[in-house]
Design a protein around this motif. Structure first.
Motif, mmCIF file in Angstrom:
data_model
loop_
_atom_site.group_PDB
_atom_site.id
_atom_site.type_symbol
_atom_site.label_atom_id
_atom_site.label_comp_id
_atom_site.label_asym_id
_atom_site.label_seq_id
_atom_site.Cartn_x
_atom_site.Cartn_y
_atom_site.Cartn_z
ATOM 1 N N SER A 198 59.012 53.167 9.572
ATOM 2 C CA SER A 198 57.970 52.180 9.819
ATOM 3 C C SER A 198 57.643 51.470 8.506
ATOM 4 O O SER A 198 57.236 52.103 7.534
ATOM 5 C CB SER A 198 56.715 52.868 10.370
ATOM 6 N N VAL A 199 57.869 50.146 8.475
ATOM 7 C CA VAL A 199 57.629 49.368 7.260
ATOM 8 C C VAL A 199 56.581 48.297 7.539
ATOM 9 O O VAL A 199 56.541 47.719 8.626
ATOM 10 C CB VAL A 199 58.932 48.713 6.758
ATOM 11 N N PRO A 200 55.690 48.042 6.568
ATOM 12 C CA PRO A 200 54.670 47.013 6.775
ATOM 13 C C PRO A 200 55.256 45.614 6.631
ATOM 14 O O PRO A 200 56.014 45.335 5.701
ATOM 15 C CB PRO A 200 53.651 47.303 5.659
ATOM 16 N N VAL A 201 54.935 44.726 7.563
ATOM 17 C CA VAL A 201 55.367 43.333 7.512
ATOM 18 C C VAL A 201 54.183 42.454 7.883
ATOM 19 O O VAL A 201 53.240 42.887 8.543
ATOM 20 C CB VAL A 201 56.550 43.064 8.477
ATOM 21 N N VAL A 202 54.249 41.202 7.461
ATOM 22 C CA VAL A 202 53.198 40.257 7.820
ATOM 23 C C VAL A 202 53.259 39.987 9.317
ATOM 24 O O VAL A 202 54.333 39.768 9.879
ATOM 25 C CB VAL A 202 53.367 38.939 7.033
ATOM 26 N N ASP A 203 52.118 40.029 9.966
ATOM 27 C CA ASP A 203 52.035 39.794 11.405
ATOM 28 C C ASP A 203 52.676 38.453 11.756
ATOM 29 O O ASP A 203 52.394 37.427 11.129
ATOM 30 C CB ASP A 203 50.565 39.802 11.829
ATOM 31 N N ASN A 204 53.566 38.468 12.769
ATOM 32 C CA ASN A 204 54.233 37.235 13.180
ATOM 33 C C ASN A 204 53.257 36.179 13.669
ATOM 34 O O ASN A 204 53.565 34.992 13.689
ATOM 35 C CB ASN A 204 55.255 37.535 14.291
ATOM 36 N N SER A 205 52.078 36.597 14.105
ATOM 37 C CA SER A 205 51.094 35.647 14.600
ATOM 38 C C SER A 205 50.234 35.071 13.485
ATOM 39 O O SER A 205 49.357 34.239 13.731
ATOM 40 C CB SER A 205 50.187 36.321 15.640
ATOM 41 N N THR A 206 50.473 35.481 12.245
ATOM 42 C CA THR A 206 49.680 35.001 11.122
ATOM 43 C C THR A 206 50.004 33.546 10.794
ATOM 44 O O THR A 206 51.162 33.144 10.781
ATOM 45 C CB THR A 206 49.932 35.868 9.876
ATOM 46 N N SER A 207 48.971 32.777 10.521
ATOM 47 C CA SER A 207 49.132 31.404 10.052
ATOM 48 C C SER A 207 48.333 31.235 8.770
ATOM 49 O O SER A 207 47.219 31.752 8.650
ATOM 50 C CB SER A 207 48.630 30.401 11.096
ATOM 51 N N ILE A 208 48.912 30.548 7.818
ATOM 52 C CA ILE A 208 48.234 30.257 6.552
ATOM 53 C C ILE A 208 48.011 28.749 6.486
ATOM 54 O O ILE A 208 48.976 27.978 6.518
ATOM 55 C CB ILE A 208 49.066 30.718 5.352
ATOM 56 N N LEU A 209 46.756 28.329 6.415
ATOM 57 C CA LEU A 209 46.438 26.909 6.258
ATOM 58 C C LEU A 209 46.161 26.655 4.785
ATOM 59 O O LEU A 209 45.174 27.138 4.234
ATOM 60 C CB LEU A 209 45.235 26.534 7.111
ATOM 61 N N LEU A 210 47.066 25.946 4.155
ATOM 62 C CA LEU A 210 46.967 25.653 2.734
ATOM 63 C C LEU A 210 46.276 24.305 2.553
ATOM 64 O O LEU A 210 46.842 23.257 2.877
ATOM 65 C CB LEU A 210 48.372 25.635 2.111
ATOM 66 N N ALA A 211 45.034 24.328 2.076
ATOM 67 C CA ALA A 211 44.243 23.111 1.892
ATOM 68 C C ALA A 211 44.293 22.700 0.425
ATOM 69 O O ALA A 211 43.771 23.398 -0.445
ATOM 70 C CB ALA A 211 42.806 23.349 2.339
ATOM 71 N N LEU A 212 44.933 21.556 0.140
ATOM 72 C CA LEU A 212 45.132 21.100 -1.232
ATOM 73 C C LEU A 212 44.239 19.913 -1.553
ATOM 74 O O LEU A 212 44.165 18.943 -0.791
ATOM 75 C CB LEU A 212 46.591 20.716 -1.455
ATOM 76 N N ASP A 213 43.603 19.982 -2.679
ATOM 77 C CA ASP A 213 42.765 18.901 -3.194
ATOM 78 C C ASP A 213 43.666 17.797 -3.745
ATOM 79 O O ASP A 213 44.512 18.052 -4.606
ATOM 80 C CB ASP A 213 41.867 19.472 -4.294
#
Length: 364
Positions: free
Chosen positions: A78-93
């Motif tokens: 069992s290995v830890p992985v980022v949840d496939n349902s994860t979304s990252i919203l990158l807000a750039l100035d």
């Protein structure tokens, strides 16, 4: 480690059977041994091998059979992985102050490069969306796993007037709500219970300044917190900003990015402070607000004064994302290792028992 077919451990009886057969065969040979009058004749007839030469191949063979038996049980890790349902919203100035050259060659170029490296590093992982903000906020790229689309968008950023951090957070929340039914859009009442924990989606706000118009960032942070959406904030730039110089491709329609000047000549970048406005130097960040936003939502605040620190902050983000555990089948590895050990045992046995000749032509 777990096993899909634990009953296959019965195959471990095979090495035990091999040992039992070897013991029985040896005793049988002893009972049927012939009596001879000359011990010298016996020694001449029996090959001279040390005990370790007999035992090493047998030991390697038994080990190989044992490894194959474990592989037959289909071990899984069992290995830890980022949840496939994860979304990252990158807000750039992309406000005009991002043209400050206190970070070489300017803040905007350094931010673009760091964001591109981050997108590349997450290829095949969580979905990433891009929010850009100056006086208003937009969504050039909704959450996607298309790395090329994200890189193309990052390559074409242009500056504009104002800094609407709060609006950028709300825009990111709505983008998350489009793909995650558990997150309510900003126009709806959030009914996510606190006990449900955090949503798998996160917002990352990268800014070099302070909110000058629109929704106050702390107000937007409360809306994110009600929906379980964490906001990670990155304050970018030094406390001694220098001349504002952007390339022609980075200048927006209002033309604010193309001229140089010191901090005192940059007042036009800030715009008039609105409800979330800030009356300080528009080239310096409102660090206390960025810290409060992160604290309110359960995120984390990072300070980056140069390109390396910015890259390090983005690189640290995956450790804070929602992780799941994935079972990886290791049967093929055990089968390969077991087969290699068995082949090694056979090779050693053939090598140790090869027929050699002595001077005079007699085999030995």
């Amino acid at each position: 480690m777990s096993f899909t077919w634990p009953w296959a451990f019965a195959a471990l009886l095979l090495p035990a059977l091999v040992l039992a057969y070897a013991w029985w065969a040896r005793r049988r040979r002893r009972r049927r041994a012939l009596r001879v009058t000359s011990v010298a004749l016996v020694r001449a007839a029996v090959p001279r091998h040390s005990s370790w030469r007999r035992r090493v191949p047998a030991g390697v063979l038994l080990l190989g059979l044992g490894v194959l038996a474990v592989g037959a049980a289909r071990p899984q890790a069992s290995v830890p992985v980022v949840d496939n349902s994860t979304s990252i919203l990158l807000a750039l100035d992309i406000s005009g102050s991002m043209c400050s050259t206190d970070v070489d060659p300017n803040r905007l170029t350094a931010a673009e490069k760091a964001a591109e490296e981050f997108v590349d590093s997450q290829s095949g992982g969580p979905r990433i969306g891009l929010v850009t903000f100056a006086g208003t906020a937009g969504l050039p790229v909704p959450p996607t796993d298309d790395t090329d689309e994200l890189l193309d968008a990052l390559d074409g950023l242009t500056t504009s007037r104002g800094t609407a951090i709060g609006q950028a957070i709300l825009t990111a929340i709505d983008a998350i709500a489009e793909i995650d039914p558990t997150v309510a859009p900003t126009g709806a009442t959030a009914d996510r219970e606190q006990a449900a924990g955090y949503a798998p989606d996160v917002i990352v706000v990268l800014t070099d300044g302070a909110n000058t118009q629109g929704v106050p960032p702390r107000t937007a942070a409360r809306q994110a917190a009600e929906r379980g959406v964490r906001v990670f904030t990155i304050g970018f730039g030094t406390t001694s900003p220098s001349a504002l110089v952007c390339s022609s491709s980075q200048i927006g329609d209002d033309g604010l990015g193309g001229w140089g000047g010191g901090p005192g000549g940059a007042g036009g970048y800030g715009g008039n402070p609105g409800p979330g406005g800030w009356s300080g130097n528009p080239l310096l960040m409102d660090e206390s607000t960025l810290q409060a936003v992160a604290r309110t939502t359960g995120g984390e605040y990072y300070r980056a004064e140069n390109a390396k620190e910015l890259s390090d902050a983005l690189r640290d983000l995956p450790s804070n994302l929602t992780l799941t555990h994935k079972d990886v089948d290791l049967a093929a590895w055990f089968a390969g290792a077991g087969g290699l050990l068995v082949a090694t045992a056979v090779g050693l046995s053939l090598w140790f028992n090869r027929v050699r000749t002595v001077p005079g032509g007699s085999p030995r």
